[in-house]
Write a protein that holds these residues in place. Structure first.
Motif, mmCIF file in Angstrom:
data_model
loop_
_atom_site.group_PDB
_atom_site.id
_atom_site.type_symbol
_atom_site.label_atom_id
_atom_site.label_comp_id
_atom_site.label_asym_id
_atom_site.label_seq_id
_atom_site.Cartn_x
_atom_site.Cartn_y
_atom_site.Cartn_z
ATOM 1 N N SER A 141 0.693 -1.281 -0.060
ATOM 2 C CA SER A 141 0.097 0.076 -0.094
ATOM 3 C C SER A 141 0.983 1.115 0.006
ATOM 4 C CB SER A 141 -0.997 -0.142 1.417
ATOM 5 O OG SER A 141 -0.180 0.192 2.402
ATOM 6 N N VAL A 142 0.309 2.273 -0.384
ATOM 7 C CA VAL A 142 0.893 3.621 -0.602
ATOM 8 C C VAL A 142 0.103 4.740 -0.421
ATOM 9 C CG1 VAL A 142 1.030 3.774 -3.193
ATOM 10 C CG2 VAL A 142 2.988 4.827 -1.852
ATOM 11 N N TRP A 179 -3.153 3.940 -2.830
ATOM 12 C CA TRP A 179 -3.589 2.963 -3.394
ATOM 13 C C TRP A 179 -3.149 1.677 -2.260
ATOM 14 C CZ3 TRP A 179 0.256 -1.298 -3.810
ATOM 15 C CH2 TRP A 179 -0.365 -2.437 -4.438
ATOM 16 N N PRO A 180 -4.077 0.681 -2.261
ATOM 17 C CA PRO A 180 -5.046 0.247 -3.322
ATOM 18 C C PRO A 180 -6.365 0.882 -3.165
ATOM 19 C CG PRO A 180 -5.132 -1.452 -1.592
ATOM 20 C CD PRO A 180 -4.050 -0.257 -1.264
ATOM 21 N N SER A 181 -6.625 1.728 -2.143
ATOM 22 C CA SER A 181 -7.977 2.406 -2.124
ATOM 23 C C SER A 181 -7.881 3.954 -2.433
ATOM 24 C CB SER A 181 -8.756 2.143 -0.968
ATOM 25 O OG SER A 181 -7.827 2.703 0.078
ATOM 26 N N SER A 189 -4.177 -4.675 -9.570
ATOM 27 C CA SER A 189 -2.978 -4.460 -9.997
ATOM 28 C C SER A 189 -2.282 -3.504 -9.374
ATOM 29 C CB SER A 189 -3.270 -3.905 -11.463
ATOM 30 O OG SER A 189 -3.932 -2.695 -11.634
ATOM 31 N N ASN A 190 -0.672 -3.788 -9.444
ATOM 32 C CA ASN A 190 0.443 -2.655 -8.862
ATOM 33 C C ASN A 190 0.480 -1.752 -9.669
ATOM 34 O OD1 ASN A 190 2.715 -1.842 -7.779
ATOM 35 N ND2 ASN A 190 3.060 -3.869 -6.626
ATOM 36 N N PRO A 191 0.650 -0.383 -9.403
ATOM 37 C CA PRO A 191 0.744 0.652 -10.143
ATOM 38 C C PRO A 191 1.889 0.875 -10.616
ATOM 39 C CG PRO A 191 0.323 1.443 -7.881
ATOM 40 C CD PRO A 191 0.151 -0.108 -7.743
ATOM 41 N N PHE A 192 2.967 0.265 -9.957
ATOM 42 C CA PHE A 192 4.625 0.737 -10.174
ATOM 43 C C PHE A 192 4.920 -0.364 -11.085
ATOM 44 C CE2 PHE A 192 3.568 2.116 -5.897
ATOM 45 C CZ PHE A 192 3.978 3.440 -5.887
ATOM 46 N N GLY A 215 3.557 4.173 3.407
ATOM 47 C CA GLY A 215 2.816 2.938 2.994
ATOM 48 C C GLY A 215 3.319 1.712 3.890
ATOM 49 N N VAL A 216 2.840 0.387 3.267
ATOM 50 C CA VAL A 216 3.178 -0.580 3.958
ATOM 51 C C VAL A 216 4.081 -1.625 2.874
ATOM 52 C CG1 VAL A 216 2.396 -3.043 4.910
ATOM 53 C CG2 VAL A 216 1.494 -0.684 5.558
#
Length: 519
Positions: A141-142, A179-181, A189-192, A215-216
């Motif tokens: 998450s970020v 992200w993810p919310s 999907s991973n945005p990176f 993030g985590v």
């Protein structure tokens, strides 16, 4: 495909998929053995007496076989590492090592960056890169916040790959993007992309912008957490046994003798050999379940191991208690400075040790069989190649079932010990298997929807459920069929039920044994 050639094909085809999960468990056992050796060496220097006791446990009926099994898997782990070192291994060492190194650092993070201001005549150029020290696969998450209005990309805007067109995110001052919310978030999907998670920031003002990214993170392959957990489990098991050995020497002496006799019995060896053979054979049996063969194997294998456990526990309890009472051996033991309570508790622990060894040996074979079954079914069904993570998930999913089956067998073991104080072997076996059947049947009778105008079926079900252990509590066939995970809380409650019922059975055994004439 001919079953006679399936086995070598399974071994040669895609070994990474089914051997890598086994290697993770084996590597954990290797580390556990190294820790135990270090503790023994430390005790040798600091407390020689304790080291002598530790060395003496190797000759007892439980520690020796457990460490032998662990050593076998540890040797497999070392051999696999050597093969990988010379370039002929099957392990994805790069992925595994990267995740193992990252394992202690998987946690929340928060970092601040200063994005320099951009003069008017230079705006619209190349974005400023904010590089995070994490791989995209490690991001869970970020959240991004800023003190000025900015725009940024999560992927290099100069790279246009099919299906990964960069999306520009506009972030207002004082707002946050997550992200993810959140806006632009995607759970799937991973945005990176790339080797490092990177933000491509467009600063359209002259002043610097303060950017905070939190993030985590988690290791790329969280399955590697099995390694420290397995090592800790082995160390904890040996430490617990040593604690019992030091705190109850007389009781553990009886237990050690009982487990030694049980393991040396031909029945125990036959049950282990036949059980291992059947567990391997289950891999190659077609169940015609339309893709659910692995689940069917798990259900059948757990039932097989439970029946084997009930047989061994009942047999061992009868041989070690009933036969010793009839042969006057118990009288000789009790003539020494040991009481009846110590004798009976020692016998119970000895039978439990033999049952534990049975579960450890057959459980290890089951884990290997489940991992191999995943690859075998994929090849037989002409599906895409299985990944080692798929095999690992199936292997991990059977561990709670093994624990619950073990708890159920412990309940039956305590009953078998109580019965053995009064009855010989054959009645003990018949009663224990009857309790095993009725204990699983009682909940069905209580909830039976059949027409029962006089309530006889319901009454019998309630009576059985009250007197006998409700073994349905240890059954996870429904969870396996539905693909559900068994929560830790359920395992804990099942353990409490197991301990409670076993304690009641032991009180009953002490009452029966206290006034038993041994002469």
């Amino acid at each position: 495909m001919n079953g006679s050639i399936s086995f070598p094909i399974l071994l040669a085809a895609n070994p990474t998929a089914w051997l890598t999960p086994i290697w993770l468990w084996s590597f954990g056992l290797l580390i556990g053995l190294v820790v135990l050796a270090g503790l023994y060496g430390l005790a040798k220097l600091v407390a020689p007496g304790l080291a002598e006791v530790m060395h003496g446990t190797l000759r007892e009926g439980f520690v020796g076989p457990v460490l032998s099994l662990a050593t076998g898997f540890a040797a497999f782990a070392v051999l696999s590492l050597l093969l990988s070192a010379v370039g002929v291994g099957y392990l994805p060492m790069g992925d595994l090592w990267r995740s193992l190194v990252r394992l202690p650092h998987s946690n929340s993070f928060s970092k601040s960056f200063k994005v320099p201001g951009v003069p008017v005549d230079e705006r619209g150029g190349k974005p400023y890169e904010v590089v995070l020290d994490f791989r995209p696969q490690e991001m869970r998450s970020v959240e991004i916040t800023t003190d000025q209005d900015i725009e940024f990309y999560l992927r290099d805007p100069g790279t246009f790959l099919p299906g990964s067109i960069p999306v520009k995110v506009a972030l207002a001052r004082g707002k946050s993007w997550s992200w993810p919310s959140g806006e632009g978030g995607n759970l799937q999907s991973n945005p990176f992309l790339g080797r490092r998670a990177t933000l491509y920031v467009l600063n359209e003002v002259d002043q610097p912008v303060n950017l905070t990214v939190s993030g985590v993170t988690r290791e790329e392959y969280p399955q590697v957490a099995t390694v420290p957990w397995t090592a800790a489990g082995l160390v904890a098991l040996m430490s617990f046994y040593l604690l019992l050995r030091l705190s109850m020497p007389k009781v553990m002496a009886v237990a050690s003798t009982t487990s030694k006799e049980a393991v040396s019995q031909p029945l125990f060896q036959i049950v282990v050999a036949v059980g291992a053979f059947l567990l391997v054979a289950f891999v190659f049996i077609p169940y015609n379940t339309f893709g659910e063969d692995v689940k069917e194997l798990k259900i059948i294998a757990l039932e097989l191991i439970m029946v084997a456990g009930v047989l061994v526990s009942s047999w061992t309890a009868s041989v070690s208690i009933a036969d010793e009472i009839e042969g006057r051996t118990a009288l000789t033991v009790l003539s020494k400075p040991i009481g009846r309570i110590q004798f009976l508790v020692g016998k119970l622990l000895g039978v439990m040790q033999s049952v534990s060894l049975l579960y450890l040996f057959l459980g290890a074979v089951l884990l290997i069989s489940v991992s191999g079954k995943v690859v075998y079914d994929v090849r037989e069904s002409s599906l895409p190649e299985a990944l080692w993570t798929d095999s690992f998930e199936e292997m991990s999913g059977i561990v709670p079932g093994l624990l619950l089956a073990f708890f159920e067998t412990i309940v039956i073991t305590s009953i078998a010990v109580a019965i053995s104080t009064r009855l010989p072997m054959l009645p003990n076996l018949l009663i224990c298997f009857s309790i095993y059947a009725l204990g699983n049947l009682a909940p069905m009778l209580v909830q039976s929807p059949v027409h029962d105008p006089y309530g006889i079926v319901h009454f019998v079900g309630q009576l059985l459920a009250t007197i006998l252990p409700v073994l349905e509590n240890f059954n996870i066939q429904a969870a396996i069929s539905a693909g559900w995970e068994v929560p830790a809380r359920y395992l804990f409650l099942a353990l409490l039920y197991c301990l409670l019922y076993s304690t009641i059975a032991m009180f009953f055994a002490l009452i029966l044994f206290e006034d038993r004439d041994l002469a």
